[in-house]
Enzyme design. Sequence first.
Site, PDB file in Angstrom:
ATOM      1  N   LYS A   1       6.212 -47.611 -34.325  1.00 23.02           N
ATOM      2  CA  LYS A   1       7.654 -47.350 -34.211  1.00 23.02           C
ATOM      3  C   LYS A   1       8.206 -48.416 -33.268  1.00 23.02           C
ATOM      4  O   LYS A   1       8.071 -48.322 -32.051  1.00 23.02           O
ATOM      5  CB  LYS A   1       7.879 -45.946 -33.633  1.00 23.02           C
ATOM      6  CG  LYS A   1       9.190 -45.284 -34.007  1.00 23.02           C
ATOM      7  CD  LYS A   1      10.410 -46.008 -33.529  1.00 23.02           C
ATOM      8  CE  LYS A   1      10.774 -45.701 -32.094  1.00 23.02           C
ATOM      9  NZ  LYS A   1      11.939 -46.499 -31.641  1.00 23.02           N
TER      10      LYS A   1
ATOM     11  N   GLU B   1      13.276 -49.838 -10.794  1.00 18.25           N
ATOM     12  CA  GLU B   1      13.006 -50.936 -11.733  1.00 18.25           C
ATOM     13  C   GLU B   1      14.339 -51.392 -12.337  1.00 18.25           C
ATOM     14  O   GLU B   1      14.999 -50.637 -13.054  1.00 18.25           O
ATOM     15  CB  GLU B   1      12.072 -50.464 -12.852  1.00 18.25           C
ATOM     16  CG  GLU B   1      11.714 -51.597 -13.790  1.00 18.25           C
ATOM     17  CD  GLU B   1      10.926 -51.133 -15.017  1.00 18.25           C
ATOM     18  OE1 GLU B   1      11.402 -50.228 -15.710  1.00 18.25           O
ATOM     19  OE2 GLU B   1       9.852 -51.702 -15.271  1.00 18.25           O
TER      20      GLU B   1
ATOM     21  N   CYS C   1       7.585 -55.651 -17.531  1.00 23.19           N
ATOM     22  CA  CYS C   1       7.084 -54.531 -16.736  1.00 23.19           C
ATOM     23  C   CYS C   1       6.285 -55.017 -15.534  1.00 23.19           C
ATOM     24  O   CYS C   1       6.177 -54.312 -14.537  1.00 23.19           O
ATOM     25  CB  CYS C   1       6.238 -53.621 -17.603  1.00 23.19           C
ATOM     26  SG  CYS C   1       4.967 -54.517 -18.495  1.00 23.19           S
TER      27      CYS C   1
ATOM     28  N   GLU D   1       1.853 -46.875 -21.042  1.00 18.67           N
ATOM     29  CA  GLU D   1       2.116 -48.113 -20.292  1.00 18.67           C
ATOM     30  C   GLU D   1       3.578 -48.041 -19.883  1.00 18.67           C
ATOM     31  O   GLU D   1       4.468 -48.179 -20.731  1.00 18.67           O
ATOM     32  CB  GLU D   1       1.863 -49.352 -21.170  1.00 18.67           C
ATOM     33  CG  GLU D   1       0.427 -49.532 -21.615  1.00 18.67           C
ATOM     34  CD  GLU D   1      -0.496 -50.006 -20.510  1.00 18.67           C
ATOM     35  OE1 GLU D   1      -0.036 -50.204 -19.357  1.00 18.67           O
ATOM     36  OE2 GLU D   1      -1.692 -50.181 -20.785  1.00 18.67           O
TER      37      GLU D   1
HETATM   38  P1  NAD Z   1      12.226 -46.681 -23.513  1.00 21.11           P
HETATM   39  O1  NAD Z   1      11.353 -45.741 -22.789  1.00 21.11           O
HETATM   40  O2  NAD Z   1      13.673 -46.409 -23.550  1.00 21.11           O
HETATM   41  O3  NAD Z   1      11.780 -46.801 -25.065  1.00 21.11           O
HETATM   42  C1  NAD Z   1      10.503 -47.224 -25.445  1.00 21.11           C
HETATM   43  C2  NAD Z   1      10.241 -46.776 -26.882  1.00 21.11           C
HETATM   44  O4  NAD Z   1      10.205 -45.349 -26.919  1.00 21.11           O
HETATM   45  C3  NAD Z   1      11.318 -47.189 -27.896  1.00 21.11           C
HETATM   46  O5  NAD Z   1      10.722 -47.519 -29.115  1.00 21.11           O
HETATM   47  C4  NAD Z   1      12.144 -45.902 -28.036  1.00 21.11           C
HETATM   48  O6  NAD Z   1      12.821 -45.837 -29.270  1.00 21.11           O
HETATM   49  C5  NAD Z   1      11.060 -44.857 -27.927  1.00 21.11           C
HETATM   50  N1  NAD Z   1      11.546 -43.526 -27.530  1.00 21.11           N
HETATM   51  C6  NAD Z   1      12.647 -43.210 -26.794  1.00 21.11           C
HETATM   52  N2  NAD Z   1      12.757 -41.881 -26.659  1.00 21.11           N
HETATM   53  C7  NAD Z   1      11.707 -41.334 -27.306  1.00 21.11           C
HETATM   54  C8  NAD Z   1      11.273 -39.991 -27.523  1.00 21.11           C
HETATM   55  N3  NAD Z   1      11.937 -38.961 -27.033  1.00 21.11           N
HETATM   56  N4  NAD Z   1      10.135 -39.803 -28.219  1.00 21.11           N
HETATM   57  C9  NAD Z   1       9.424 -40.836 -28.699  1.00 21.11           C
HETATM   58  N5  NAD Z   1       9.797 -42.126 -28.554  1.00 21.11           N
HETATM   59  C10 NAD Z   1      10.922 -42.375 -27.855  1.00 21.11           C
HETATM   60  O7  NAD Z   1      11.894 -48.120 -22.910  1.00 21.11           O
HETATM   61  P2  NAD Z   1      12.600 -49.511 -23.224  1.00 21.11           P
HETATM   62  O8  NAD Z   1      13.934 -49.533 -22.567  1.00 21.11           O
HETATM   63  O9  NAD Z   1      12.509 -49.813 -24.685  1.00 21.11           O
HETATM   64  O10 NAD Z   1      11.591 -50.534 -22.482  1.00 21.11           O
HETATM   65  C11 NAD Z   1      11.682 -50.846 -21.158  1.00 21.11           C
HETATM   66  C12 NAD Z   1      10.680 -50.069 -20.339  1.00 21.11           C
HETATM   67  O11 NAD Z   1       9.353 -50.295 -20.832  1.00 21.11           O
HETATM   68  C13 NAD Z   1      10.623 -50.524 -18.889  1.00 21.11           C
HETATM   69  O12 NAD Z   1      10.595 -49.393 -18.055  1.00 21.11           O
HETATM   70  C14 NAD Z   1       9.320 -51.294 -18.788  1.00 21.11           C
HETATM   71  O13 NAD Z   1       8.745 -51.342 -17.508  1.00 21.11           O
HETATM   72  C15 NAD Z   1       8.464 -50.571 -19.744  1.00 21.11           C
HETATM   73  N6  NAD Z   1       7.364 -51.432 -20.195  1.00 21.11           N
HETATM   74  C16 NAD Z   1       6.090 -51.177 -19.731  1.00 21.11           C
HETATM   75  C17 NAD Z   1       5.028 -52.004 -20.092  1.00 21.11           C
HETATM   76  C18 NAD Z   1       3.626 -51.759 -19.600  1.00 21.11           C
HETATM   77  O14 NAD Z   1       2.704 -52.324 -20.193  1.00 21.11           O
HETATM   78  N7  NAD Z   1       3.414 -50.956 -18.571  1.00 21.11           N
HETATM   79  C19 NAD Z   1       5.261 -53.094 -20.920  1.00 21.11           C
HETATM   80  C20 NAD Z   1       6.564 -53.331 -21.361  1.00 21.11           C
HETATM   81  C21 NAD Z   1       7.603 -52.477 -20.999  1.00 21.11           C
END
Ligand code: NAD
Length: 448
Positions: A151, A351, A260, A226
């Site tokens: 997804k 963050e 991240c 992650e």
């Molecule tokens: P997000 O949490 O808003 O969304 C991530 C994914 O989850 C998207 O595909 C979104 O559509 C999906 N999602 C949202 N709500 C959901 C639900 N209720 N159920 C299932 N899926 C759902 O994050 P973002 O804004 O896309 O990304 C940024 C964040 O990701 C930052 O906090 C960053 O630190 C983190 N990140 C972490 C890593 C790591 O390896 N630790 C790597 C990259 C990004």
Amino acid sequence: MRIVNPATEEVVTEIEFADAAETDRAVERAKRAFAVWRTVAPGDRARLLRSFARLVGEHAEELTQLEITNAGHTVGNARWEAGNVRDVLDFYAGAPERNQGRQIPVHGGLDVTFQEPLGVVGVIVPWNFPMVIMTWGVAPALAAGNTVIVKPAEWTPLTALRLAELGLAAGLPEGVLQVVPGTGEVVGARLVEHPDVAKIVFTGSTEVGKRIAAKCAGQVKRLTLELSGKSANVVFADADLGMAAASAPYAVFDNAGQDCCARSRILVERVVHDDFLDRLSRAVQRVRVGDPRDARTEMGPLISAEHRDRVASFVTDPPHATGFCPPAPGFWYPPTVLVPDGLDDPAFTEEIFGPVVTVVPFDDEADAVRIANSTRYGLSGSIWTRDIGRALRVARAIEAGNLSVNSHSSVRYWTPFGGFKQSGLGRELGPDALSAFTETKNVFFSEE
Ligand code: NAD
């Protein structure tokens, strides 16, 4: 959903989002494909993954251009990412034949363990590194014999969709790797809830990750998380200050800070704090911000206007220094250095996920470790010192999953990656990645 180029604000294409019923059909296809895929001989699974890697290599420039257009990544970054996808697939193509169990001494028979695949795995991906984060889940999951549904994030589905086509063209059987674009609340949530999805790999915010973990608990569903970070870059007075200051902007402004692992808190030993801040400010002004297609560009735009507003909301006082900001159109924000009021300033604790770095002084080694650990996150970090004993002590004391000494190393696919504390659960990549996609089964064969 309209897909917008963040550097130009032009609409690139429109993508139709799936609903819950379409997600269910994808799970059904993945379940049927699992029955076949798990029985494919290890050597044949390896060959198919190798072909997939080769095809990605042949289409690396196309994937690069897609990521530049969809996510605003600089051409240098996007080329690295396409190469990383190829290499991760290639690395885990070596895994099916090495996915060994053990033979354990017992009385009266033979005891062996098998590493069994889990079934259908859902990989939920954020928008900041769309194709690499997808592949870090997909490659070891497929290598272990699982089928996968990806997804992608709402804003950045294009490389994921292309990778699924390349997988099919490489010979992966129908249903082994599917990409289902849609919202988190519909497609993501359905994957999490669906009883036939055995595992979720979620990369994204800590806030959403916690909600997913709570839902997975209801089915004891396997889960890798992650999540967010607020990593420290700790600079001691004995460090090569020139190198530490010159490299610090790239450790936080890479991908416009939408990383991240961004070292967004710089902790500097008090006696060199002002000197470091001067050097850092000059380095920040030299960061080349602009057209992501230009090979000299070091920083591109943010992903959206909405995200830019969020980033800007953390900059309440005049910044200590800022870099270049191109004019509109495009979701631009300049590299920004803040000297926060105190350690509870939200710019220092939250963050930001944009090109904003905070710099604070510390008094001694114990103080540095205390400040570095005064966060609920623990993803990455850097330590700058010429004292090897101190480097070792501080590296052991900082609560984070990925540290680098006198460098800001990026993620290497052959080493483990993941977070301490609220930055995650489990590890990706590295030599043991398949253990996150298998169950250990113990079987005793009686001699009688
Ligand atoms: P997000 O949490 O808003 O969304 C991530 C994914 O989850 C998207 O595909 C979104 O559509 C999906 N999602 C949202 N709500 C959901 C639900 N209720 N159920 C299932 N899926 C759902 O994050 P973002 O804004 O896309 O990304 C940024 C964040 O990701 C930052 O906090 C960053 O630190 C983190 N990140 C972490 C890593 C790591 O390896 N630790 C790597 C990259 C990004």
